[in-house]
Design a protein around this motif. Structure first.
Motif, PDB file in Angstrom:
ATOM      1  N   GLU A 159       0.830  -1.207   0.000  1.00  0.00           N
ATOM      2  CA  GLU A 159       0.000   0.000   0.000  1.00  0.00           C
ATOM      3  C   GLU A 159       0.864   1.256   0.000  1.00  0.00           C
ATOM      4  OE1 GLU A 159      -3.729   1.925   2.574  1.00  0.00           O
ATOM      5  OE2 GLU A 159      -2.724   0.086   3.250  1.00  0.00           O
ATOM      6  N   ILE A 160       1.941   1.226   0.790  1.00  0.00           N
ATOM      7  CA  ILE A 160       2.840   2.378   0.848  1.00  0.00           C
ATOM      8  C   ILE A 160       3.492   2.609  -0.512  1.00  0.00           C
ATOM      9  CG2 ILE A 160       4.978   3.276   1.850  1.00  0.00           C
ATOM     10  CD1 ILE A 160       4.264   1.679   4.401  1.00  0.00           C
ATOM     11  N   GLY A 161       4.014   1.529  -1.102  1.00  0.00           N
ATOM     12  CA  GLY A 161       4.701   1.653  -2.387  1.00  0.00           C
ATOM     13  C   GLY A 161       3.801   2.158  -3.487  1.00  0.00           C
ATOM     14  N   ARG A 162       2.591   1.652  -3.527  1.00  0.00           N
ATOM     15  CA  ARG A 162       1.653   2.106  -4.568  1.00  0.00           C
ATOM     16  C   ARG A 162       1.309   3.574  -4.375  1.00  0.00           C
ATOM     17  NH1 ARG A 162      -1.258  -3.239  -3.547  1.00  0.00           N
ATOM     18  NH2 ARG A 162      -0.496  -4.639  -5.177  1.00  0.00           N
ATOM     19  N   TYR A 163       1.151   3.991  -3.127  1.00  0.00           N
ATOM     20  CA  TYR A 163       0.840   5.395  -2.858  1.00  0.00           C
ATOM     21  C   TYR A 163       1.993   6.298  -3.268  1.00  0.00           C
ATOM     22  CZ  TYR A 163      -0.666   9.605  -0.433  1.00  0.00           C
ATOM     23  OH  TYR A 163      -1.036  10.897  -0.158  1.00  0.00           O
ATOM     24  N   LEU A 164       3.217   5.866  -2.975  1.00  0.00           N
ATOM     25  CA  LEU A 164       4.385   6.699  -3.259  1.00  0.00           C
ATOM     26  C   LEU A 164       4.707   6.795  -4.744  1.00  0.00           C
ATOM     27  CD1 LEU A 164       6.821   5.735  -0.348  1.00  0.00           C
ATOM     28  CD2 LEU A 164       5.457   7.823  -0.596  1.00  0.00           C
ATOM     29  N   LYS A 165       4.067   5.970  -5.570  1.00  0.00           N
ATOM     30  CA  LYS A 165       4.277   6.092  -7.014  1.00  0.00           C
ATOM     31  C   LYS A 165       3.870   7.469  -7.524  1.00  0.00           C
ATOM     32  CE  LYS A 165       4.001   1.238  -8.493  1.00  0.00           C
ATOM     33  NZ  LYS A 165       3.276   0.252  -9.337  1.00  0.00           N
ATOM     34  N   ALA A 166       3.000   8.127  -6.799  1.00  0.00           N
ATOM     35  CA  ALA A 166       2.577   9.474  -7.184  1.00  0.00           C
ATOM     36  C   ALA A 166       3.624  10.516  -6.799  1.00  0.00           C
ATOM     37  CB  ALA A 166       1.246   9.805  -6.518  1.00  0.00           C
ATOM     38  N   TYR A 167       4.683  10.073  -6.111  1.00  0.00           N
ATOM     39  CA  TYR A 167       5.761  10.971  -5.676  1.00  0.00           C
ATOM     40  C   TYR A 167       7.095  10.423  -6.196  1.00  0.00           C
ATOM     41  CZ  TYR A 167       2.188  12.648  -2.443  1.00  0.00           C
ATOM     42  OH  TYR A 167       1.030  13.158  -1.906  1.00  0.00           O
ATOM     43  N   PRO A 168       7.355  10.551  -7.495  1.00  0.00           N
ATOM     44  CA  PRO A 168       8.557   9.949  -8.084  1.00  0.00           C
ATOM     45  C   PRO A 168       9.869  10.501  -7.543  1.00  0.00           C
ATOM     46  CG  PRO A 168       7.476  11.436  -9.644  1.00  0.00           C
ATOM     47  CD  PRO A 168       6.545  11.269  -8.499  1.00  0.00           C
ATOM     48  N   ARG A 169       9.833  11.633  -6.876  1.00  0.00           N
ATOM     49  CA  ARG A 169      11.063  12.195  -6.308  1.00  0.00           C
ATOM     50  C   ARG A 169      11.452  11.512  -4.990  1.00  0.00           C
ATOM     51  NH1 ARG A 169      12.730  17.421  -7.352  1.00  0.00           N
ATOM     52  NH2 ARG A 169      12.814  17.866  -5.118  1.00  0.00           N
ATOM     53  N   ILE A 170      10.534  10.717  -4.424  1.00  0.00           N
ATOM     54  CA  ILE A 170      10.801  10.047  -3.148  1.00  0.00           C
ATOM     55  C   ILE A 170      11.310   8.634  -3.409  1.00  0.00           C
ATOM     56  CG2 ILE A 170       9.782   9.166  -1.018  1.00  0.00           C
ATOM     57  CD1 ILE A 170       7.782  11.436  -1.112  1.00  0.00           C
ATOM     58  N   ILE A 171      12.413   8.265  -2.764  1.00  0.00           N
ATOM     59  CA  ILE A 171      12.976   6.922  -2.867  1.00  0.00           C
ATOM     60  C   ILE A 171      12.386   6.059  -1.761  1.00  0.00           C
ATOM     61  CG2 ILE A 171      15.089   5.552  -2.863  1.00  0.00           C
ATOM     62  CD1 ILE A 171      14.800   7.482  -5.233  1.00  0.00           C
ATOM     63  N   TYR A 172      11.835   4.895  -2.141  1.00  0.00           N
ATOM     64  CA  TYR A 172      11.199   3.998  -1.176  1.00  0.00           C
ATOM     65  C   TYR A 172      12.088   2.786  -0.925  1.00  0.00           C
ATOM     66  CZ  TYR A 172       7.634   1.044   1.024  1.00  0.00           C
ATOM     67  OH  TYR A 172       6.936   0.235   1.886  1.00  0.00           O
ATOM     68  N   HIS A 173      12.543   2.647   0.327  1.00  0.00           N
ATOM     69  CA  HIS A 173      13.394   1.526   0.729  1.00  0.00           C
ATOM     70  C   HIS A 173      12.624   0.592   1.653  1.00  0.00           C
ATOM     71  CE1 HIS A 173      16.140  -0.218   3.912  1.00  0.00           C
ATOM     72  NE2 HIS A 173      16.548  -0.821   2.803  1.00  0.00           N
ATOM     73  N   VAL A 174      12.773  -0.710   1.412  1.00  0.00           N
ATOM     74  CA  VAL A 174      12.153  -1.724   2.264  1.00  0.00           C
ATOM     75  C   VAL A 174      13.230  -2.659   2.798  1.00  0.00           C
ATOM     76  CG1 VAL A 174      10.626  -3.737   2.311  1.00  0.00           C
ATOM     77  CG2 VAL A 174       9.916  -1.666   1.107  1.00  0.00           C
ATOM     78  N   ASP A 175      13.261  -2.825   4.118  1.00  0.00           N
ATOM     79  CA  ASP A 175      14.112  -3.824   4.754  1.00  0.00           C
ATOM     80  C   ASP A 175      13.313  -5.125   4.755  1.00  0.00           C
ATOM     81  OD1 ASP A 175      15.499  -5.525   6.387  1.00  0.00           O
ATOM     82  OD2 ASP A 175      15.485  -4.230   8.154  1.00  0.00           O
ATOM     83  N   ALA A 176      13.591  -5.986   3.773  1.00  0.00           N
ATOM     84  CA  ALA A 176      12.827  -7.230   3.608  1.00  0.00           C
ATOM     85  C   ALA A 176      13.563  -8.438   4.170  1.00  0.00           C
ATOM     86  CB  ALA A 176      12.520  -7.455   2.129  1.00  0.00           C
ATOM     87  N   VAL A 177      14.551  -8.205   5.036  1.00  0.00           N
ATOM     88  CA  VAL A 177      15.370  -9.307   5.547  1.00  0.00           C
ATOM     89  C   VAL A 177      14.519 -10.378   6.220  1.00  0.00           C
ATOM     90  CG1 VAL A 177      17.114  -9.883   7.291  1.00  0.00           C
ATOM     91  CG2 VAL A 177      17.504  -7.986   5.732  1.00  0.00           C
ATOM     92  N   GLN A 178      13.557  -9.971   7.054  1.00  0.00           N
ATOM     93  CA  GLN A 178      12.747 -10.970   7.755  1.00  0.00           C
ATOM     94  C   GLN A 178      11.588 -11.502   6.919  1.00  0.00           C
ATOM     95  OE1 GLN A 178      13.276 -12.529  10.394  1.00  0.00           O
ATOM     96  NE2 GLN A 178      14.724 -11.335  11.589  1.00  0.00           N
ATOM     97  N   GLY A 179      11.181 -10.774   5.897  1.00  0.00           N
ATOM     98  CA  GLY A 179      10.007 -11.191   5.142  1.00  0.00           C
ATOM     99  C   GLY A 179      10.297 -11.979   3.878  1.00  0.00           C
TER     100      GLY A 179
END
Length: 246
Positions: A159-179
């Motif tokens: 949900e966060i990633g899809r929302y942030l697609k409207a803000y291309p200047r923002i870099i989205y990082h996910v710590d997926a180590v546990q998932g």
């Protein structure tokens, strides 16, 4: 002994142990060297990246090899913050991140960045409302974990990633180590720009990690050096986090 601490680490598969032993004993060349052993090692490294790329449905060129999740987190967050500081100085993360993430944000805060630490509810998850409210013109990085390493709470990264697609200047990082491998993840569909992975969390060897870096953005570099074959590579130092992650 019955081992029940798989959230901390997992025993590697026998095939993994065999492969690692073979590479260490036979293909020990430096993949940056131009002699035969180096070329063989580089080939194996590229094959490994291509295998992971197929699983993640990304390009092998979008994968950077690291030594662990801590290094991937440090490289992703610091690299993105320094690289895009000309756009703004506001960063967003959560209050329940792993120390290898929280430590980085505290360091960046000391260097003049403004950091918003999103709170979590009784279930241990952040709300989209709090994230939306925190966004501003100066925001350049949003970083959230996928699965919490202590509570198991799953953050709404899709949900966060899809929302942030409207803000291309923002870099989205996910710590997926546990998932990673435990829950489905779609780096492309969910608009994730940077994603940290550690092999020993899913029956791989310790000392092996990955950082996914979406092709639309230059790879975050903390240290650069030039190979003998005149190709630019990334060099990595030790993590600045006080606690290793993976």
């Amino acid at each position: 002994m019955l081992y029940l601490d798989y959230a901390a680490t997992t025993p590697p598969y026998e095939d993994v142990i065999t492969a690692v032993a073979e590479v260490m004993s036979t293909y020990y060349g430096n993949p940056s060297s131009i002699h035969g052993l180096g070329v063989q090692a580089e080939r194996l490294l590229q094959q490994a990246k291509e295998s992971m790329a197929q699983l993640l449905k990304v390009s092998a060129e979008e994968l950077i090899c690291t030594s662990c999740g801590t290094e991937s987190n440090n490289l992703a967050i610091k690299g993105a913050a320094y690289q895009y500081r000309h756009r703004g100085n506001h960063l967003i993360t959560t209050q329940i991140e792993h120390p290898s993430v929280l430590g980085v944000f505290r360091q960046l805060e000391a260097e003049g960045f403004r950091v918003t630490y999103l709170p979590v509810d009784s279930a241990g998850t952040i709300s989209m409302d709090s994230l939306v409210e925190a966004l501003c013109e100066e925001t350049i990085v949003v970083s959230t974990m996928f699965v919490n390493n202590e509570t198991g709470a799953v953050q709404p990264i899709a949900e966060i990633g899809r929302y942030l697609k409207a803000y291309p200047r923002i870099i989205y990082h996910v710590d997926a180590v546990q998932g990673m491998t435990k829950l489905p993840i779609s780096l492309g569909e969910w608009g994730i720009d940077l994603c940290s992975i550690s092999a020993h969390k899913f029956r791989g060897p310790k000392g092996a990690g990955l950082l996914f870096c979406r092709k639309r953005d230059p790879a975050p570099a903390l240290v650069s050096w030039r190979r003998p074959r005149t190709r630019l590579a990334i060099g990595y130092g030790k993590s600045s986090s006080h606690r290793r992650y993976g």
